[in-house]
Design a protein around this motif. Sequence first.
Motif, short mmCIF file in Angstrom:
data_model
loop_
_atom_site.label_atom_id
_atom_site.label_comp_id
_atom_site.label_asym_id
_atom_site.label_seq_id
_atom_site.Cartn_x
_atom_site.Cartn_y
_atom_site.Cartn_z
N ILE A 120 -11.60 21.09 -109.96
CA ILE A 120 -11.73 19.73 -110.51
C ILE A 120 -10.82 18.77 -109.74
O ILE A 120 -11.21 17.66 -109.38
CB ILE A 120 -11.38 19.72 -112.00
N ASP A 121 -9.61 19.24 -109.42
CA ASP A 121 -8.67 18.40 -108.69
C ASP A 121 -9.19 18.02 -107.31
O ASP A 121 -9.13 16.86 -106.91
CB ASP A 121 -7.32 19.13 -108.55
N ILE A 122 -9.71 19.01 -106.57
CA ILE A 122 -10.11 18.70 -105.20
C ILE A 122 -11.38 17.86 -105.15
O ILE A 122 -11.57 17.06 -104.24
CB ILE A 122 -10.28 19.99 -104.35
N LEU A 123 -12.25 18.00 -106.15
CA LEU A 123 -13.47 17.20 -106.17
C LEU A 123 -13.20 15.79 -106.70
O LEU A 123 -13.82 14.82 -106.26
CB LEU A 123 -14.54 17.90 -107.00
N ASN A 124 -12.28 15.68 -107.65
CA ASN A 124 -11.89 14.35 -108.11
C ASN A 124 -11.25 13.54 -106.98
O ASN A 124 -11.30 12.31 -106.98
CB ASN A 124 -10.90 14.45 -109.28
N ARG A 156 -6.75 27.47 -124.55
CA ARG A 156 -7.22 26.17 -125.01
C ARG A 156 -6.39 25.03 -124.41
O ARG A 156 -6.94 23.95 -124.13
CB ARG A 156 -7.17 26.11 -126.53
N ARG A 157 -5.12 25.26 -124.22
CA ARG A 157 -4.28 24.23 -123.59
C ARG A 157 -4.75 23.95 -122.17
O ARG A 157 -4.85 22.79 -121.75
CB ARG A 157 -2.82 24.66 -123.60
N ASN A 158 -5.07 24.99 -121.43
CA ASN A 158 -5.55 24.82 -120.07
C ASN A 158 -6.93 24.19 -120.03
O ASN A 158 -7.25 23.40 -119.13
CB ASN A 158 -5.55 26.16 -119.35
N GLU A 159 -7.78 24.54 -120.98
CA GLU A 159 -9.11 23.94 -121.05
C GLU A 159 -9.01 22.45 -121.37
O GLU A 159 -9.72 21.63 -120.76
CB GLU A 159 -9.95 24.66 -122.11
N PHE A 173 -10.41 19.37 -119.07
CA PHE A 173 -11.37 18.39 -119.58
C PHE A 173 -10.82 16.97 -119.52
O PHE A 173 -11.56 16.01 -119.32
CB PHE A 173 -11.79 18.75 -121.00
N ARG A 174 -9.51 16.82 -119.70
CA ARG A 174 -8.91 15.49 -119.58
C ARG A 174 -9.07 14.94 -118.17
O ARG A 174 -9.23 13.74 -117.96
CB ARG A 174 -7.43 15.54 -119.95
N LYS A 175 -9.07 15.84 -117.19
CA LYS A 175 -9.25 15.41 -115.80
C LYS A 175 -10.69 14.99 -115.53
O LYS A 175 -10.96 14.27 -114.56
CB LYS A 175 -8.86 16.54 -114.85
N LEU A 176 -11.60 15.45 -116.36
CA LEU A 176 -13.01 15.10 -116.18
C LEU A 176 -13.37 13.78 -116.85
O LEU A 176 -14.27 13.06 -116.39
CB LEU A 176 -13.91 16.20 -116.76
#
Length: 376
Positions: free
Chosen positions: A246-250, A151-154, A158-161
């Motif tokens: 998520i990082d590379i697409l952001n 859950r911590r990783n999720e 999600f915060r990055k999204l």
Amino acid sequence: MIKPILPSTRPVALIAVSAFTLIAGPVSAQKSAVEEAIEAATDAAEAAVEAVVDGDAKEQLSRNNSELIKQTEKARKERESAYKAAFEFTPSPALWKISDADSIVYIFAGNRGLSHQIKWESEAYTSALQSADTVYFETAHYDRGDRETRRRNEREAFRKLIRHDRDLVEERFDPGLFDQIKGDLKNDFMAIGDFMPTWLLITLIADTDRMFQPGRSNRSLDYRIIKSVTDRDLVIDGLEGPSHLIDILNAVDEEKQREWLNAFTRAEIAVDKPKKYKDRKRGPFGRIGPLTAQEHQGIIWAKGEPPEAQPFKPVGLNNLYDHIRANRMENWPVKIAGMLDEPGTSLVIVSQKYLYGENNLRDALRAKGHKLKRVK
């Protein structure tokens, strides 16, 4: 069958009339009676003929139905036999090996959609798994029992999204495009928000957003493998972290993301929507004879044959996938080379699509001087 020669109804009627005349007396006195007799005799004769024809037709129809049932049953058994025979083969999914003096790295071609009927665990794969100290999947997996870590990783992903300073969704489309696509979003029950990055809108419209959720890669196969080694002291790791995509697409420029979005939207608008939704009701996989498309592709994979050509994707979606692939083909070879720096045996499991086609992992490793050997 030899059919009987059927008598004409008129002679039969005349014979009946003659017999009636001899019994009834003079013709002049019995005119109306004779006419009635002729009509009655004619009707009787015609009924007799029809009965013969009807019986013959019914018999023929019965034979036809019986033959049709036999043919249908024969075809069904042939389909069942062909279906079972398709799964009867010695599995040999693609497996490659890189080694040096004290290290071995096996690279196994995974398959995302895996039918439970397909036998895929070859002797070579089983031997590689048994000898491995560490198994690497595309994305790191976490112990299902460790809910806190998962859950911590999720939450981190999600915060990055989510950001509240993004433009309104409709403002990211070229003029008039959003009005054409918003009806489809309702039909697809698609929930979109202004807080989403533009690249995520593409994946939602394309219904491919699951690939960006933490811990997902060749999920079905991954968890089967994890389950098969739960009784061993084996390290399970990933070639990249759960939020790497998520990082590379952001990091992609917003203008470029909007180019992808509009290119994909134009292609999506051109799709025959009634057919699209009809196909969706039948399920995501079409039929190929007695096999589904998923089973057909799975058998090709389990036999170790190169995958068939990937289906065409709209331009914007291809651009997004090409960006991910380019990043992985740059970083994964570095990660795998690092495995050779440490003694021991590693098993790397990636989707077969990264091992074939343009800009694939095997070519990327060879370009760095590694020699790959196919293990049979």
